[in-house]
Design a protein around this motif. Structure first.
Motif, PDB file in Angstrom:
ATOM      1  N   ASP A  19       0.807  -1.219   0.000  1.00 29.14           N
ATOM      2  CA  ASP A  19       0.000   0.000   0.000  1.00 29.14           C
ATOM      3  C   ASP A  19       0.842   1.272   0.000  1.00 29.14           C
ATOM      4  O   ASP A  19       0.518   2.236  -0.681  1.00 29.14           O
ATOM      5  N   ASP A  20       1.921   1.306   0.769  1.00 28.65           N
ATOM      6  CA  ASP A  20       2.752   2.511   0.857  1.00 28.65           C
ATOM      7  C   ASP A  20       3.478   2.822  -0.446  1.00 28.65           C
ATOM      8  O   ASP A  20       3.935   3.945  -0.642  1.00 28.65           O
ATOM      9  N   ALA A  21       3.598   1.835  -1.336  1.00 30.49           N
ATOM     10  CA  ALA A  21       4.330   2.022  -2.592  1.00 30.49           C
ATOM     11  C   ALA A  21       3.404   2.210  -3.802  1.00 30.49           C
ATOM     12  O   ALA A  21       3.875   2.261  -4.935  1.00 30.49           O
ATOM     13  N   LYS A  22       2.112   2.341  -3.573  1.00 24.05           N
ATOM     14  CA  LYS A  22       1.150   2.396  -4.683  1.00 24.05           C
ATOM     15  C   LYS A  22       0.900   3.790  -5.246  1.00 24.05           C
ATOM     16  O   LYS A  22       0.358   3.910  -6.342  1.00 24.05           O
ATOM     17  N   ALA A  23       1.246   4.857  -4.551  1.00 22.69           N
ATOM     18  CA  ALA A  23       0.835   6.209  -4.949  1.00 22.69           C
ATOM     19  C   ALA A  23       1.205   6.536  -6.391  1.00 22.69           C
ATOM     20  O   ALA A  23       0.354   7.004  -7.158  1.00 22.69           O
ATOM     21  N   ASP A  24       2.445   6.314  -6.793  1.00 25.11           N
ATOM     22  CA  ASP A  24       2.869   6.653  -8.153  1.00 25.11           C
ATOM     23  C   ASP A  24       2.139   5.819  -9.199  1.00 25.11           C
ATOM     24  O   ASP A  24       1.775   6.315 -10.267  1.00 25.11           O
ATOM     25  N   ALA A  76     -13.408   7.187  -5.521  1.00 30.76           N
ATOM     26  CA  ALA A  76     -13.938   8.068  -4.477  1.00 30.76           C
ATOM     27  C   ALA A  76     -13.416   9.496  -4.549  1.00 30.76           C
ATOM     28  O   ALA A  76     -13.017  10.079  -3.547  1.00 30.76           O
ATOM     29  N   GLY A  77     -13.384  10.065  -5.759  1.00 32.80           N
ATOM     30  CA  GLY A  77     -12.974  11.459  -5.901  1.00 32.80           C
ATOM     31  C   GLY A  77     -11.484  11.697  -5.965  1.00 32.80           C
ATOM     32  O   GLY A  77     -11.040  12.824  -6.150  1.00 32.80           O
ATOM     33  N   VAL A  78     -10.683  10.661  -5.815  1.00 36.86           N
ATOM     34  CA  VAL A  78      -9.229  10.787  -5.905  1.00 36.86           C
ATOM     35  C   VAL A  78      -8.840  10.684  -7.379  1.00 36.86           C
ATOM     36  O   VAL A  78      -9.382   9.862  -8.111  1.00 36.86           O
ATOM     37  N   GLY A  79      -7.919  11.541  -7.802  1.00 36.34           N
ATOM     38  CA  GLY A  79      -7.519  11.553  -9.204  1.00 36.34           C
ATOM     39  C   GLY A  79      -6.017  11.706  -9.369  1.00 36.34           C
ATOM     40  O   GLY A  79      -5.264  11.695  -8.392  1.00 36.34           O
ATOM     41  N   GLU A 115      -0.681  11.551  -0.012  1.00 35.03           N
ATOM     42  CA  GLU A 115      -1.445  11.162   1.170  1.00 35.03           C
ATOM     43  C   GLU A 115      -2.850  10.687   0.783  1.00 35.03           C
ATOM     44  O   GLU A 115      -3.344   9.674   1.299  1.00 35.03           O
ATOM     45  N   GLU A 116      -3.513  11.395  -0.120  1.00 34.49           N
ATOM     46  CA  GLU A 116      -4.851  10.992  -0.568  1.00 34.49           C
ATOM     47  C   GLU A 116      -4.796   9.660  -1.317  1.00 34.49           C
ATOM     48  O   GLU A 116      -5.676   8.809  -1.145  1.00 34.49           O
ATOM     49  N   LEU A 117      -3.769   9.482  -2.135  1.00 36.73           N
ATOM     50  CA  LEU A 117      -3.623   8.222  -2.867  1.00 36.73           C
ATOM     51  C   LEU A 117      -3.319   7.065  -1.916  1.00 36.73           C
ATOM     52  O   LEU A 117      -3.863   5.970  -2.073  1.00 36.73           O
TER      53      LEU A 117
END
Length: 155
Positions: A103-108, A126-129, A135-137
């Protein structure tokens, strides 16, 4: 790595299931990739029977990924259990193994996936883009499994 799947899965609507998915799968089976589309084939974890679903393969920094926009669905459970599958594009079949991304490595990866396919899958995030903060990702990461595609071992 996510160890606890999210409690709910957003199911695709009728139009997505009956028009979009079927159209993309039909084209992909005939060798036409729609924005990186492939047909994913994974053996069922209980039945052992092959299951197929259209997917978008993301390439980022020389690595390829499968992202589950709809969450912890059957193909994600199956791929975890069997450790890989096949990607089909027309008659070309590519066997592969996977490594699940923590999970911590998924943002990119999620950001790049949303940048490319937000119009198609944004409703599931859920509104994240693509312009959201790390942090939101990371906050939505546990709800969206990500697998790095590795080369299949040679027999």
């Amino acid at each position: 790595m996510s160890t606890t799947p999210a409690a709910h899965v957003i199911k695709p609507g009728w139009f997505t299931v009956n028009v979009v998915n079927r159209s993309v799968a039909w084209l992909t089976r005939r060798g036409v990739s729609v924005w990186g589309s492939r047909v994913l084939a994974v053996k069922g974890r209980k039945s052992g029977a092959w299951r197929t679903t259209p997917v978008n393969v993301l390439t980022l920094d020389g690595e390829r990924y499968l992202v589950a926009p709809r969450g912890h669905v059957q193909w994600t459970r199956n791929i975890r259990a069997v450790g890989g599958g096949e990607l089909h594009l027309g008659k070309h079949v590519e066997p592969f193994t996977v490594t699940e991304v923590g999970d911590d490595a998924k943002a990119d990866v999620l950001r790049a996936y949303l940048k490319r396919w937000k119009a198609e899958v944004g409703v599931f995030f859920a509104g994240v883009g693509p312009d959201s903060t790390d942090e939101e990702l990371r906050a939505i990461a546990p709800k969206h499994p990500v697998f790095r595609i590795d080369a299949a071992p040679h027999a």
